[in-house]
Design a protein around this motif. Structure first.
Motif, PDB file in Angstrom:
ATOM      1  N   THR A 189       0.824  -1.217   0.000  1.00  0.00           N
ATOM      2  CA  THR A 189       0.000   0.000   0.000  1.00  0.00           C
ATOM      3  C   THR A 189       0.858   1.268   0.000  1.00  0.00           C
ATOM      4  N   VAL A 244       0.585  -4.483 -11.741  1.00  0.00           N
ATOM      5  CA  VAL A 244       0.887  -4.092 -10.369  1.00  0.00           C
ATOM      6  C   VAL A 244       0.619  -5.249  -9.417  1.00  0.00           C
ATOM      7  N   ARG A 245      -0.534  -5.896  -9.609  1.00  0.00           N
ATOM      8  CA  ARG A 245      -0.936  -6.947  -8.675  1.00  0.00           C
ATOM      9  C   ARG A 245      -0.080  -8.195  -8.803  1.00  0.00           C
ATOM     10  N   GLU A 258      -7.370   1.745 -13.643  1.00  0.00           N
ATOM     11  CA  GLU A 258      -6.169   0.913 -13.696  1.00  0.00           C
ATOM     12  C   GLU A 258      -6.513  -0.525 -14.075  1.00  0.00           C
ATOM     13  N   LEU A 286       2.415   1.918  -3.370  1.00  0.00           N
ATOM     14  CA  LEU A 286       1.388   2.369  -4.316  1.00  0.00           C
ATOM     15  C   LEU A 286       0.993   3.821  -4.048  1.00  0.00           C
ATOM     16  N   HIS A 332      -7.676   5.745  -9.765  1.00  0.00           N
ATOM     17  CA  HIS A 332      -6.599   4.892  -9.263  1.00  0.00           C
ATOM     18  C   HIS A 332      -7.043   3.452  -9.026  1.00  0.00           C
ATOM     19  N   PRO A 342      -4.469  -1.456  -3.726  1.00  0.00           N
ATOM     20  CA  PRO A 342      -4.765  -0.287  -4.580  1.00  0.00           C
ATOM     21  C   PRO A 342      -5.938   0.535  -4.036  1.00  0.00           C
ATOM     22  N   ALA A 367      -3.447  -2.597 -13.689  1.00  0.00           N
ATOM     23  CA  ALA A 367      -3.550  -3.151 -12.331  1.00  0.00           C
ATOM     24  C   ALA A 367      -3.016  -4.573 -12.290  1.00  0.00           C
ATOM     25  N   THR A 404       1.833  -7.232  -4.007  1.00  0.00           N
ATOM     26  CA  THR A 404       0.794  -6.232  -3.765  1.00  0.00           C
ATOM     27  C   THR A 404      -0.452  -6.962  -3.334  1.00  0.00           C
ATOM     28  N   ALA A 452      -4.772   2.445  -0.905  1.00  0.00           N
ATOM     29  CA  ALA A 452      -3.906   3.584  -1.228  1.00  0.00           C
ATOM     30  C   ALA A 452      -4.728   4.712  -1.851  1.00  0.00           C
TER      31      ALA A 452
END
Lengths: 550, 309
Positions: free
Chosen positions: A19, A128-129, A119, A22, A115, A138, A125, A133, A141
């Motif tokens: 978090t 990112v994931r 994403e 991010l 966000h 997400p 996303a 994460t 954050a």
């Protein structure tokens, strides 16, 4: 294998892993957007406070407060606490607070959507994931970011209020209460967005839903406030709306802090709901599933006009229902308003044109009010064309036998006709509500005409958007500045003693609020002509430029 | 207005001369020449960013070129865009569909906007490409979106197909279907401009190839014509050791791997090298013609070496 698995962290903590990283990344991405919003909102507050504080002396203010205590001003402004002993801060909180709250709410739900769902929709996303994460990182954050923006904005707003050129200077405690009531509205709509981004796989749908909730919240508290200033018995409606709670803090008058707890509680509940929903769905998926559709296109879908209609259809249907419902709701208030007029002091009623004059004034004003909403529809619709181009969906269409003018003007034409439809529906709803509540069907025709007559003002803004799209596509957003300027001039310009010449620069100022005022056929014809001219110029420019190719 | 009656005079289907296109200071196309004769499948090869998509969009009148002359089917692609678009179909490299229209609706719409759809052919193509036309545009993968654009283009009765990396998202099975369809289009007398950096695809389909690099065409011709420019890769096993083959002009990268000898040889000296090999008691020989990868490597080799440094 199992030994290795057991050593993996699990449980609540791991769902939030990453978090902090991010959040820093979001701050980096929003290094322009975040200060623009927070400082922009603060500057608005500073502007209102200093403008009113400088312009208004006691006598001016008292006159203004009398004007602001009428039902229409309550509808668009607020309950007007303390207007009988008006001060600049009270006027500021009562009249402009609602719009700062709308701004804070808009800032919040767009930030959360940007966000989270945006994403996911773009597939970023997933990247990112795939790293360390957690599932909820997400959203967490994004919420921390949004809450932080609202707190920073409230703090700065409180400071500029205390330091503003208002005499006597506003007290610190009520200043911060007012600022926090604006931040509280933002907080609630961060919560609303935390829920709506879970529902649909598309950010646009998520934002539309949050915007719809905001619209309902605004109207519901408006109706309650309208009843309250007339001493009616529907004032409890204001307590059904989170915007109402923020206004009920009554800063500089009653200084109630506890309604902020309602907002905080609702925001927390909504955010918790968002987490619960998120835990139940896959990444990228929504809770509302997609159904299979037709394998063949309908026979009528065969040209640029029908394509534009098909693409605008769902928005038009949604807006149609909203206009009809909102019109009927506003119209239904004609009867309580008439009754209220009977209890108001006679001289004030006379000043407002008698009981019939109040009703006509209200219906005429609502035509203008709906014209502003429909203008927003038209601008959003034309911005959709820009997304068609940037989303690479315009290119394959323009690579067929569809010419650029045909493509642009089809879309414009469908939007222009849609605007007429929406104004007509709002007028019909308004007329129906008024006629049903009063039993006076004679209100119907003038109300519908009064609403429809504003179409050319909407077209004027649409034409400006078409021109910018064709000639300076990057500046298309500037049409919003013209829109906001026009709205403020027409809603508040008169109240602020703005000179007639300046008032007249608002596109909403010229057609006339029928049936309270006469219609200006010169303005109607002239605006329609300017719309055609601007569209033609925009089309000519669009023929000459390159298409955006990402 | 197009002064000539396009396509009838045996003129070129595509004729670009000295085309330049700048975006601000960046030069996308730098004096590009491209000629495609009617009825041929023309491969348009180059790495990413070489200017393939920009060229396609100039051919479509989506972008306007700064200098040079452009003719497509005898018309001006900017001024006569609409008339030309009824006679051609385009498949972009990145197909984006409307999220709330189904694939089937999009196929029909594009074909109708071009002038009409052959429903029987459309259904046949949906089946061959294994596409479910009931799904909404937002639910399709990249490959399926490409199928939608391909089916719509192939089901339209047009003279020219402009295909910008049309199979980048397709699996090998679908790529085979695509190749069949392009051969059928060619048999029907259509002209195809097929851009790609997937060299094997172009090699299989193209009559002629143009190679673009940094906004210029660096080679153009049939595959045979281009091959003579390149080297044949040879692996040989001989009974007696060879002389100082490494010192020969036209022999490159010679290396001994056990009893195997590998080297590349220029086409010009290939007969002499073969004579030398058989003189030494040739036991095994493989000679591989240059692939388009190697052709490209020759054109971009300097860049690769720069990148390695």
């Amino acid at each position: 294998m199992s030994a290795a698995t057991r050593t993996l962290p699990s449980g609540r903590g791991s769902r939030l892993a990453g978090t902090g990283v991010l959040l820093r990344f979001m701050l980096r991405r929003d290094r322009v957007r975040l200060p623009a919003w927070v400082l922009g909102m603060t500057v608005m507050m500073a502007y209102f406070a200093n403008a009113i504080g400088t312009l208004m002396d006691g006598e001016n203010l008292a006159g203004l407060a009398g004007f602001a205590a009428n039902p229409i001003m309550a509808l668009i402004g607020g309950p007007g606490y303390g207007f009988d002993e008006i001060t600049v801060p009270r006027f500021l909180a009562g009249m402009y607070g609602a719009y700062l709250m709308l701004g804070a709410a808009f800032m919040s739900f767009t930030t959360v959507s940007r966000h989270t769902r945006v994403e996911e929709q773009t597939g970023r996303a997933e990247l990112v994931r795939a790293n360390v994460t957690g599932r909820h990182a997400p959203l967490t954050a994004a919420l921390i970011l949004t809450v932080g923006m609202n707190l920073a904005m409230s703090l700065l707003m409180g400071l500029v209020l205390i330091g503003s050129a208002v005499d006597p200077a506003p007290e610190p405690a009520p200043s911060f209460l007012f600022a926090l009531s604006i931040g509280a509205a933002g907080l609630v709509f961060a919560g609303v967005a935390a829920v709506t981004v879970q529902l649909s796989p598309f950010s646009r749908a998520a934002s539309s839903m949050a915007g719809g909730v905001l619209g309902v919240a605004f109207v519901v508290r408006g109706l309650g406030d309208m009843s309250a200033v007339q001493g009616g018995n529907l004032d409890w409606l204001s307590w059904l709306s989170p915007l109402g709670w923020s206004q009920q803090t009554a800063p500089f008058t009653l200084d109630r802090w506890w309604p902020l707890l309602l907002s905080a509680g609702l925001a927390a509940g909504l955010m918790a709901t968002g987490y619960a929903l998120q835990a139940r769905r896959d990444l990228g998926a929504g809770l509302l599933a997609d159904r299979p559709g037709a394998a063949y296109a309908a026979a009528w879908l065969r040209g640029p006009v029908s394509l534009a209609f098909r693409l605008q259809r769902s928005a038009l249907i949604g807006w149609s229902m909203a206009m009809l419902l909102a019109g009927a709701t506003f119209g239904a208030f004609v009867q309580p308003m008439r009754e209220g007029a009977e209890e108001m002091p006679e001289e004030i009623v006379a000043l407002m044109g008698g009981a019939d004059g109040i009703v006509e004034g209200y219906l005429g004003f609502m035509g203008l009010y709906f014209a502003m909403m429909v203008a927003a529809y038209a601008i959003i619709s034309l911005q959709g064309l820009r997304s068609e181009e940037q989303g690479m969906r315009a290119e394959p269409v323009l690579a067929t036998g569809v010419s650029r003018p045909a493509w642009l003007l089809s879309w414009t034409g469908v939007t222009a006709a849609g605007a007429v439809l929406l104004l007509g529906l709002a007028g019909i709803g308004e007329g129906l509500g008024a006629a049903l509540s009063t039993g006076d069907w004679g209100l119907m025709a003038p109300t519908v005409l009064g609403h429809l007559a504003h179409a050319p003002a909407v077209w004027l803004l649409l034409g400006l958007a078409v021109f910018l799209y064709g000639a300076f596509p990057r500046l298309l957003g500037a049409v919003w500045a013209v829109f906001v300027y026009g709205v403020f001039m027409s809603l508040f310009g008169q109240m602020l003693d703005t000179p007639e010449a300046v008032l007249n620069t608002s596109p909403f100022q010229h057609i006339g609020q029928y049936p309270a005022e006469d219609l200006s056929w010169v303005a109607i014809g002239g605006f329609a002509g300017v719309f055609v001219l601007l569209s033609a110029l925009g089309t000519a420019a669009f023929r000459r430029r390159d298409l955006s190719t990402a | 207005m197009s002064p000539t009656e396009p396509g009838r005079s045996g003129a070129l289907a595509i004729d670009l001369t000295g085309i330049t296109k700048r975006y601000g200071r960046a030069t996308a196309l730098d004096g590009l020449d491209l000629r495609v004769t009617p009825g041929e499948v023309h491969g348009f090869l180059g790495p990413n960013g070489a200017g393939k998509s920009t060229t396609m969009r100039i051919l479509l009148g989506i972008l306007r070129h700064d200098h040079g002359t452009a003719r497509v089917l005898g018309g001006d692609p900017w001024k006569d865009a609409v008339a030309l678009h009824r006679r051609l179909a385009y498949v972009p490299g990145d197909v984006e569909l409307w999220p709330n229209l189904t694939g089937g609706e999009s196929i029909d719409l594009f074909a109708r906007l071009r002038g009409g759809v052959d429903t029987r052919k459309r259904d046949e193509l949906c089946e061959r490409f294994d596409l479910d036309p009931h799904k909404k545009g937002r639910t399709y993968s990249k490959g399926n979106r490409q199928k939608v654009a391909l089916i719509s283009a192939l089901a339209s009765d047009v003279e020219l197909l402009l295909l910008d990396e049309p199979t980048a998202g397709l699996d090998p099975l679908m790529e085979a279907v695509f190749q069949e369809c392009i051969r059928e289009a060619k048999a029907q007398g259509r002209t195809v401009l097929l851009s790609s950096h997937i060299l094997a695809q172009v090699e299989v389909l193209a009559d002629r190839v143009s190679i673009i690099r940094k906004g210029r065409i660096v080679e153009s011709g049939t595959l045979g014509e281009l091959r003579h420019l390149s080297r044949t890769a040879v692996t040989a096993v001989t009974e007696r050791p060879l002389g100082d083959l490494a010192a020969w002009d036209g022999v490159h990268n010679l290396r001994q791997e056990g009893e195997r000898l590998r080297f590349d040889v220029d086409a010009a000296v290939l007969p002499r090298v073969m004579g030398e090999l058989s003189g030494r008691g040739l036991r095994a020989l493989t000679a591989t013609p240059p692939t388009l990868e190697q052709l490209l490597l020759r054109h971009y080799g300097d860049d690769l070496q720069e990148a390695r440094r």
